[in-house]
Design an enzyme around this catalytic site. Structure first.
Site, PDB file in Angstrom:
ATOM      1  N   LEU A  22       0.921  -1.282  -0.056  1.00 36.91           N
ATOM      2  CA  LEU A  22      -0.071  -0.069  -0.049  1.00 36.91           C
ATOM      3  C   LEU A  22       1.057   1.142  -0.059  1.00 36.91           C
ATOM      4  O   LEU A  22       2.061   1.170   0.768  1.00 36.91           O
ATOM      5  CB  LEU A  22      -0.918  -0.058   1.250  1.00 36.91           C
ATOM      6  CG  LEU A  22      -1.648   1.179   1.916  1.00 36.91           C
ATOM      7  CD1 LEU A  22      -2.885   0.600   2.809  1.00 36.91           C
ATOM      8  CD2 LEU A  22      -0.691   2.122   2.535  1.00 36.91           C
ATOM      9  N   ASP A  24       0.189   5.712  -1.038  1.00 37.89           N
ATOM     10  CA  ASP A  24      -0.627   6.980  -0.619  1.00 37.89           C
ATOM     11  C   ASP A  24      -2.104   6.674  -0.600  1.00 37.89           C
ATOM     12  O   ASP A  24      -2.868   5.826  -1.177  1.00 37.89           O
ATOM     13  CB  ASP A  24      -0.917   7.797  -1.958  1.00 37.89           C
ATOM     14  CG  ASP A  24       0.692   8.206  -2.540  1.00 37.89           C
ATOM     15  OD1 ASP A  24       1.660   7.713  -1.989  1.00 37.89           O
ATOM     16  OD2 ASP A  24       0.797   8.977  -3.595  1.00 37.89           O
ATOM     17  N   GLN A  40      -3.410   3.707  -2.821  1.00 42.09           N
ATOM     18  CA  GLN A  40      -2.622   2.821  -3.798  1.00 42.09           C
ATOM     19  C   GLN A  40      -2.267   1.611  -3.324  1.00 42.09           C
ATOM     20  O   GLN A  40      -1.491   1.401  -2.253  1.00 42.09           O
ATOM     21  CB  GLN A  40      -1.141   3.871  -3.897  1.00 42.09           C
ATOM     22  CG  GLN A  40      -1.364   5.048  -4.642  1.00 42.09           C
ATOM     23  CD  GLN A  40      -1.624   5.039  -6.094  1.00 42.09           C
ATOM     24  OE1 GLN A  40      -0.623   4.868  -6.629  1.00 42.09           O
ATOM     25  NE2 GLN A  40      -2.848   5.204  -6.574  1.00 42.09           N
ATOM     26  N   ARG A 152       1.036  15.170 -11.852  1.00 44.03           N
ATOM     27  CA  ARG A 152       0.033  14.057 -11.559  1.00 44.03           C
ATOM     28  C   ARG A 152      -0.435  14.643 -10.216  1.00 44.03           C
ATOM     29  O   ARG A 152      -0.181  15.434  -9.626  1.00 44.03           O
ATOM     30  CB  ARG A 152       1.069  12.581 -11.244  1.00 44.03           C
ATOM     31  CG  ARG A 152       2.091  12.886 -10.306  1.00 44.03           C
ATOM     32  CD  ARG A 152       2.665  11.551 -10.255  1.00 44.03           C
ATOM     33  NE  ARG A 152       3.915  11.677  -9.297  1.00 44.03           N
ATOM     34  CZ  ARG A 152       5.109  11.585  -9.918  1.00 44.03           C
ATOM     35  NH1 ARG A 152       5.271  11.705 -11.234  1.00 44.03           N
ATOM     36  NH2 ARG A 152       6.432  11.663  -9.031  1.00 44.03           N
TER      37      ARG A 152
HETATM   38  C1  FRU Z   1       3.704   9.457  -4.189  1.00 36.54           C
HETATM   39  C2  FRU Z   1       3.528   8.927  -5.434  1.00 36.54           C
HETATM   40  C3  FRU Z   1       2.628   9.881  -6.354  1.00 36.54           C
HETATM   41  C4  FRU Z   1       2.007   8.835  -7.343  1.00 36.54           C
HETATM   42  C5  FRU Z   1       2.045   7.493  -6.603  1.00 36.54           C
HETATM   43  C6  FRU Z   1       2.177   6.456  -7.348  1.00 36.54           C
HETATM   44  O1  FRU Z   1       4.025   8.461  -3.142  1.00 36.54           O
HETATM   45  O2  FRU Z   1       4.733   8.963  -5.845  1.00 36.54           O
HETATM   46  O3  FRU Z   1       3.021  11.027  -6.771  1.00 36.54           O
HETATM   47  O4  FRU Z   1       0.760   9.323  -7.788  1.00 36.54           O
HETATM   48  O5  FRU Z   1       3.002   7.484  -5.741  1.00 36.54           O
HETATM   49  O6  FRU Z   1       1.925   5.177  -6.576  1.00 36.54           O
END
Ligand code: FRU
Length: 470
Positions: A22, A24, A40, A152
């Protein structure tokens, strides 16, 4: 929820992946009678390999979370190499998600200025649970031409009848900044402003957020490539905010950003990429990833159990006398059960200091401590693993054994030089230390040899109370 991973370091009350990796928190919001925390998620590997998707958790009370499923996977050509971070917008009666679709083209590219797409994709969850079709909203061709491919982590919000989207970005000349876009319908977006801080925040800013609280405005972001200092910016990448003492419009947010005014949300080893959302009663809640990318220290014992990383407790943000505090939401107290520590007033004097030593059992607990201020010396230790000590206005958290998995020391500056209150929340391998009701927070993974039995030692204690969390 099917939990494949298990073991002595698995958390009891923090959000964690059922198995795998896991990072963000994403799309955090309150919608349709419950809180939604997406994150994530790479279910196939505790090291994060094999696809980056979105996991989804819900909660009715911000204290108990249930894993729902993995509603966003990488099944289109717009997000084939990762459904990256993004936010929720709920102002129109549905849960709208905006996230970054990461695409890497095969070839000999640097993947910074060439070879990568960062698309904004929208998915509507009409009932909060089931995703509708993906819509492609923006591609790199829609961003200003001086930007690299790294644009992003969209955050969408409304201000003065206009919709804004804030994105983190890296310019072609490797300066970190924020991109502000504007829209009337949240489907068509135009560029409103490129925001480059005057101060040097490094080459990339990730995961922006922007909100008002108690008449102040906060802009939050995660800089990569900042210069490290002795008492701040000690992690590989940072995560913090700038606060104004008055309401500031999104189009003026560049006026808020300076290194002097940039404070970290959390000064511990493990904190990054937080998001905020509003509870129905108006509280502004922060939740972060209890991890940092490319950190150099590890979580080997959790990986051996088939999982890695977790999210912090939800923390209420408040601003008092111009200072921002973050503190666990009061709902956690509902999970307090049996007392593990209880001393109304400690009167065991050793020299001039009141000393308290006690064994904490159960592996998941919450302690509240008042301390008499000391000028210098040890405040707290856990086993022979971890110590918190003070040297005038400097507070240091340091590992003295390998229970930190290569974590060493983190230092913070106290705003008025005093430590008066401490709160320690421990969940089998995650420790959150709140100093002075959240003026400073240290979050760290901690792998004691036996999470069920930890010796706590406190100096200068006035009172201490603790509960097991169930
Ligand atoms: C931050 C990040 C974000 C990206 C995501 C990918 O930890 O690098 O910028 O969207 O993680 O998992």
């Amino acid at each position: 929820m099917k939990e494949t991973a298990e073991g002595k370091y698995r958390h009891r009350f923090h959000i964690k992946p059922p198995e795998g990796w896991l990072n963000d928190p994403n799309g955090t919001c309150y919608f349709n009678g419950q809180y939604h925390i997406f994150f994530q998620y790479s279910p196939n590997s505790p090291e994060g390999a094999g696809g980056r998707f979105w996991g989804h958790c819900v909660s009715k009370d911000l204290a108990h979370f249930t894993f729902v499923d993995t509603p966003i996977v990488t099944d289109t050509s717009w997000d084939s190499d990762g459904a990256y971070s993004g936010g929720a917008y709920t102002g129109d009666g549905i849960l709208e998600i905006y996230y970054t679709g990461n695409v890497k083209h095969a070839g000999n590219y640097d993947y910074i200025n060439e070879g990568r797409d960062h698309n904004v994709i929208r998915v509507d969850f009409a009932d909060g649970i089931h995703p509708g079709p993906k819509q492609l909203i923006l591609t790199n061709a829609d961003y200003p031409s001086d930007l690299s491919c790294h644009v992003r982590d969209p955050k969408v919000f409304k201000e003065d009848n206009c919709f804004y989207m804030l994105l983190g970005m890296r310019s072609r000349s490797s300066k970190g900044g924020l991109l502000l876009l504007r829209s009337v319908d949240r489907l068509h977006w135009e560029s409103a402003k490129e925001i480059y801080p005057e101060d040097d925040f490094g080459y990339m800013l990730e995961c922006p957020d922007f909100f008002d609280i108690d008449g102040s405005t906060v802009v939050s972001f995660c800089p990569q490539g900042m210069k490290h200092e002795t008492d701040r910016f000690q992690n590989t990448y940072e995560s913090g905010y700038c606060l104004s003492d008055h309401k500031t419009a999104a189009t003026d947010l560049n006026q808020l950003i300076s290194i002097d005014g940039f404070r970290e949300w959390d000064i511990g080893f493990d904190f990054y990429a937080p998001q905020t959302f509003k509870a129905p009663d108006g509280r502004r809640i922060l939740i972060g990833w209890a991890g940092v990318p490319d950190s150099g220290y590890g979580n080997d014992p959790a990986i051996a159990e088939g999982w890695q990383h977790s999210l912090t407790l939800p923390r209420e943000i408040s601003v008092r006398n111009g200072i921002l505090y973050t503190y666990p939401v009061k709902e956690l107290e509902k999970r307090r059960e049996r007392k593990v520590l209880g001393f109304g007033l400690v009167n065991k004097a050793a020299g001039e200091q009141n000393i308290l030593g006690s064994e904490l059992t159960g592996g998941a607990w919450d302690l509240e401590i008042s301390t008499a201020d000391i000028e210098n010396g040890l405040i707290l230790s856990l086993n022979d693993d971890l110590k918190l000590w003070k040297d005038k206005d400097r507070l240091t958290l340091g590992f003295t054994s390998d229970a930190g998995c290569r974590r060493s020391e983190r230092r913070a500056r106290l705003l008025n030089g005093r430590v008066e209150r401490l709160r320690l929340v421990f969940d089998r391998s995650l420790l959150e230390i709140y100093v002075n009701l959240g003026e400073i927070v240290f979050t760290t993974r901690y792998y004691p040899s036996d999470p069920d039995r930890i010796m706590v030692f406190l100096r200068s204690v006035i009172s201490a109370e603790g509960w097991g969390i169930v």
